[in-house]
Design an enzyme around this catalytic site. Structure first.
Site, PDB file in Angstrom:
ATOM      1  N   GLY A  71      33.422  42.342  45.360  1.00  0.00           N
ATOM      2  CA  GLY A  71      34.456  41.706  46.166  1.00  0.00           C
ATOM      3  C   GLY A  71      35.610  42.643  46.487  1.00  0.00           C
ATOM      4  O   GLY A  71      36.089  42.684  47.626  1.00  0.00           O
ATOM      5  N   THR A  72      36.029  43.418  45.508  1.00  0.00           N
ATOM      6  CA  THR A  72      37.195  44.294  45.711  1.00  0.00           C
ATOM      7  C   THR A  72      36.906  45.317  46.803  1.00  0.00           C
ATOM      8  O   THR A  72      37.732  45.538  47.698  1.00  0.00           O
ATOM      9  CB  THR A  72      37.538  45.014  44.386  1.00  0.00           C
ATOM     10  OG1 THR A  72      37.757  44.015  43.382  1.00  0.00           O
ATOM     11  CG2 THR A  72      38.775  45.871  44.523  1.00  0.00           C
ATOM     12  N   ASN A 152      41.165  31.930  42.684  1.00  0.00           N
ATOM     13  CA  ASN A 152      40.459  32.174  41.420  1.00  0.00           C
ATOM     14  C   ASN A 152      41.233  31.730  40.183  1.00  0.00           C
ATOM     15  O   ASN A 152      40.661  31.591  39.115  1.00  0.00           O
ATOM     16  CB  ASN A 152      40.108  33.664  41.287  1.00  0.00           C
ATOM     17  CG  ASN A 152      41.312  34.559  41.441  1.00  0.00           C
ATOM     18  OD1 ASN A 152      42.018  34.487  42.447  1.00  0.00           O
ATOM     19  ND2 ASN A 152      41.564  35.395  40.471  1.00  0.00           N
ATOM     20  N   GLN A 180      35.126  33.261  45.194  1.00  0.00           N
ATOM     21  CA  GLN A 180      34.992  32.094  44.308  1.00  0.00           C
ATOM     22  C   GLN A 180      34.274  30.922  44.973  1.00  0.00           C
ATOM     23  O   GLN A 180      34.064  29.889  44.340  1.00  0.00           O
ATOM     24  CB  GLN A 180      36.372  31.629  43.807  1.00  0.00           C
ATOM     25  CG  GLN A 180      37.079  32.640  42.915  1.00  0.00           C
ATOM     26  CD  GLN A 180      36.475  32.768  41.518  1.00  0.00           C
ATOM     27  OE1 GLN A 180      35.736  31.894  41.048  1.00  0.00           O
ATOM     28  NE2 GLN A 180      36.782  33.861  40.834  1.00  0.00           N
ATOM     29  N   ALA A 201      28.521  39.070  43.556  1.00  0.00           N
ATOM     30  CA  ALA A 201      27.372  38.401  42.918  1.00  0.00           C
ATOM     31  C   ALA A 201      27.654  37.890  41.510  1.00  0.00           C
ATOM     32  O   ALA A 201      27.065  36.896  41.083  1.00  0.00           O
ATOM     33  CB  ALA A 201      26.191  39.370  42.871  1.00  0.00           C
ATOM     34  N   HIS A 202      28.546  38.568  40.792  1.00  0.00           N
ATOM     35  CA  HIS A 202      28.691  38.178  39.380  1.00  0.00           C
ATOM     36  C   HIS A 202      29.441  36.861  39.190  1.00  0.00           C
ATOM     37  O   HIS A 202      29.589  36.375  38.081  1.00  0.00           O
ATOM     38  CB  HIS A 202      29.289  39.322  38.543  1.00  0.00           C
ATOM     39  CG  HIS A 202      30.742  39.624  38.744  1.00  0.00           C
ATOM     40  ND1 HIS A 202      31.714  39.171  37.890  1.00  0.00           N
ATOM     41  CD2 HIS A 202      31.389  40.347  39.683  1.00  0.00           C
ATOM     42  CE1 HIS A 202      32.894  39.632  38.286  1.00  0.00           C
ATOM     43  NE2 HIS A 202      32.719  40.339  39.381  1.00  0.00           N
ATOM     44  N   THR A 238      23.394  55.775  47.835  1.00  0.00           N
ATOM     45  CA  THR A 238      22.086  55.157  47.575  1.00  0.00           C
ATOM     46  C   THR A 238      22.273  53.704  47.154  1.00  0.00           C
ATOM     47  O   THR A 238      23.072  53.401  46.265  1.00  0.00           O
ATOM     48  CB  THR A 238      21.345  55.954  46.477  1.00  0.00           C
ATOM     49  OG1 THR A 238      21.249  57.304  46.919  1.00  0.00           O
ATOM     50  CG2 THR A 238      19.966  55.385  46.209  1.00  0.00           C
ATOM     51  N   CYS A 331      41.266  39.635  35.531  1.00  0.00           N
ATOM     52  CA  CYS A 331      41.648  40.936  36.059  1.00  0.00           C
ATOM     53  C   CYS A 331      42.996  41.382  35.514  1.00  0.00           C
ATOM     54  O   CYS A 331      43.353  42.527  35.583  1.00  0.00           O
ATOM     55  CB  CYS A 331      41.724  40.877  37.581  1.00  0.00           C
ATOM     56  SG  CYS A 331      40.242  40.184  38.276  1.00  0.00           S
TER      57      CYS A 331
HETATM   58  C1  PLP Z   1      38.960  35.771  44.421  1.00  0.00           C
HETATM   59  C2  PLP Z   1      38.443  37.079  43.924  1.00  0.00           C
HETATM   60  N1  PLP Z   1      38.385  38.115  44.778  1.00  0.00           N
HETATM   61  C3  PLP Z   1      37.908  39.309  44.402  1.00  0.00           C
HETATM   62  C4  PLP Z   1      37.482  39.524  43.117  1.00  0.00           C
HETATM   63  C5  PLP Z   1      36.947  40.870  42.751  1.00  0.00           C
HETATM   64  O1  PLP Z   1      35.544  40.890  42.812  1.00  0.00           O
HETATM   65  P1  PLP Z   1      34.735  42.069  42.102  1.00  0.00           P
HETATM   66  O2  PLP Z   1      34.881  41.845  40.627  1.00  0.00           O
HETATM   67  O3  PLP Z   1      33.338  41.926  42.571  1.00  0.00           O
HETATM   68  O4  PLP Z   1      35.355  43.350  42.563  1.00  0.00           O
HETATM   69  C6  PLP Z   1      37.549  38.487  42.179  1.00  0.00           C
HETATM   70  C7  PLP Z   1      37.160  38.705  40.764  1.00  0.00           C
HETATM   71  O5  PLP Z   1      37.816  38.231  39.858  1.00  0.00           O
HETATM   72  C8  PLP Z   1      38.030  37.224  42.601  1.00  0.00           C
HETATM   73  O6  PLP Z   1      38.073  36.185  41.767  1.00  0.00           O
END
Ligand code: PLP
Length: 383
Positions: A71-72, A152, A180, A201-202, A238, A331
């Site tokens: 996501g980041t 989140n 989310q 995905a996680h 890759t 985070c």
């Molecule tokens: C709303 C939201 N955006 C982005 C992220 C970041 O995703 P990733 O851990 O795949 O970088 C998170 C993870 O906590 C999240 O909850």
């Protein structure tokens, strides 16, 4: 001691079926997808099949799905390129976004001097849509709107159709961090006027280190990472074939079990709310967490009546009693700073009390909730 996991908004348990698929790819399909021989072609087939499947779930074209590390990275790609390549001079976002968006926007602001406006957040965690519209109306420059679908930390759901139609009306690009929501809600992007999304995905029982971004066709977005021609040049490096296959399988299972799991998880959440109210006097639910329509069924953010000097040991106490949950979001659990989201919506008095995020999955049970309530109740009585 039995351990229990109430931190699925931070990350989820990987489903056994997902692990099985990933192991099989790691064992059998270890070719580099860029290689032209049969090993490479087989790996490439896995990636393209996953892309097609994912695109189908979301109602978009396979060519609009670009795999990222999560996501980041997806948030960073969209926001940076929108400013660099699409002529965006104004970003509208909110102060309750994930740091993947917020810190990216702040960094661009400090580097380029670009204008950034923040949509006001109400006490219940929802945005002030009237003020949002007036920000759009008065914006004279090309604008990017970046607003998350589901928060989140507090679980508030964005009125995404409204935001999308306003962006359309005022000709702004619309990016939504859907980390989310994808895998928990059936989102049909063909029905929403949206340019970009970020997914991980996680958060839906898949592996870590993989996600994707939806980039609307012909948007003009350009890469953040340069190198090979992977992902049609959008994202060099890759491809992580086993992760991509794991994510595809996780999303398939999420969609297959969506209704059944949502109903079960919602009943867990409601049971948790009822029993907290019954057993803990003066418990408060942050934002609109108890609203089953405008807040996600997957999490509950609770403000507990515990004195400031005991607040610090509460999370530790839950941990030594086998309960994994979160203060704010994971985070920031390694940082001493409080939650930037709760800081926007809570009173100074409530900010002094501990707020805990419990987030659920299909692997939680009613029995676990009884245990958590007992541990919390005893802690509050003893302190
Ligand atoms: C709303 C939201 N955006 C982005 C992220 C970041 O995703 P990733 O851990 O795949 O970088 C998170 C993870 O906590 C999240 O909850």
């Amino acid at each position: 001691m039995e351990k229990m996991y109430f931190d699925s908004a931070a990350t989820t348990i990987v489903r056994p079926e997902v692990i099985a698929k990933m192991v099989s790819v790691l064992k059998e399909d270890y070719g580099n997808p860029s290689s032209s021989h049969s090993y490479g072609r087989s790996a490439k087939n896995h990636i393209e099949q996953a892309r097609k499947n994912i695109a189908k779930y979301l109602g978009v074209k396979a060519s609009e799905i670009i795999f990222t590390s999560g996501g980041t990275e997806a948030d960073n790609l969209v926001i940076n390129s929108a400013v660099r390549d699409l002529g965006v001079k104004h970003i509208i976002t909110s102060r309750i976004e994930h740091h993947g968006v917020l810190h990216t926007v702040q960094e661009i602001e400090s580097q380029t001097g670009i204008a950034v406006s923040y949509v006001s957040v109400k006490e219940n965690g929802t945005l002030d849509y009237q003020q949002f519209e007036s920000l759009l109306r008065s914006s004279n420059e090309k604008t990017l709107v970046s607003l998350m679908h589901i928060n989140n930390e507090i679980g508030t759901i964005l009125d995404i159709e409204l935001v999308a139609s306003l962006c359309d009306q005022y000709d702004a690009f619309f990016h939504s961090d859907m980390v989310q929501s994808i895998g928990h809600y059936a989102v049909d992007l063909s029905k929403i006027s949206i340019d970009f999304i970020a997914v991980s995905a996680h958060k839906f029982h898949g592996p870590k280190g993989i996600g994707f971004t939806y980039i609307k066709q012909n948007s003009g977005l350009k890469p953040l990472i340069f190198g090979g021609e992977q992902e049609r040049g959008y994202r060099a490096g890759t491809e992580s074939v086993h992760n991509i296959v794991g994510m595809d399988e996780a999303l398939r299972l999420s969609y297959e079990k969506l209704d059944e799991e949502r109903d079960y998880i919602l009943s867990l959440k409601q049971y948790f709310i009822e029993n907290l109210e019954k057993n803990i006097e003066k418990v408060k639910f942050n934002a609109n967490c108890t609203d089953s329509i405008n807040s996600t069924y997957t999490l509950l953010n609770v403000c507990l009546p515990v004195s400031i000097d005991k607040a610090g040991i509460l999370l530790f106490h839950l941990d030594i009693n086998g309960i994994a949950c979160s203060k704010g979001s994971a985070c920031q659990s390694g940082s001493s700073k409080g939650s930037h989201v709760l800081a926007e919506i809570l009173s100074d008095e409530d900010l002094q009390k501990p707020s805990i995020r419990f987030s659920f999955s299909t692997y939680n049970t009613f029995k676990e909730i009884d245990y958590v309530i007992n541990v919390l109740k005893k802690f509050i009585e003893d302190n």
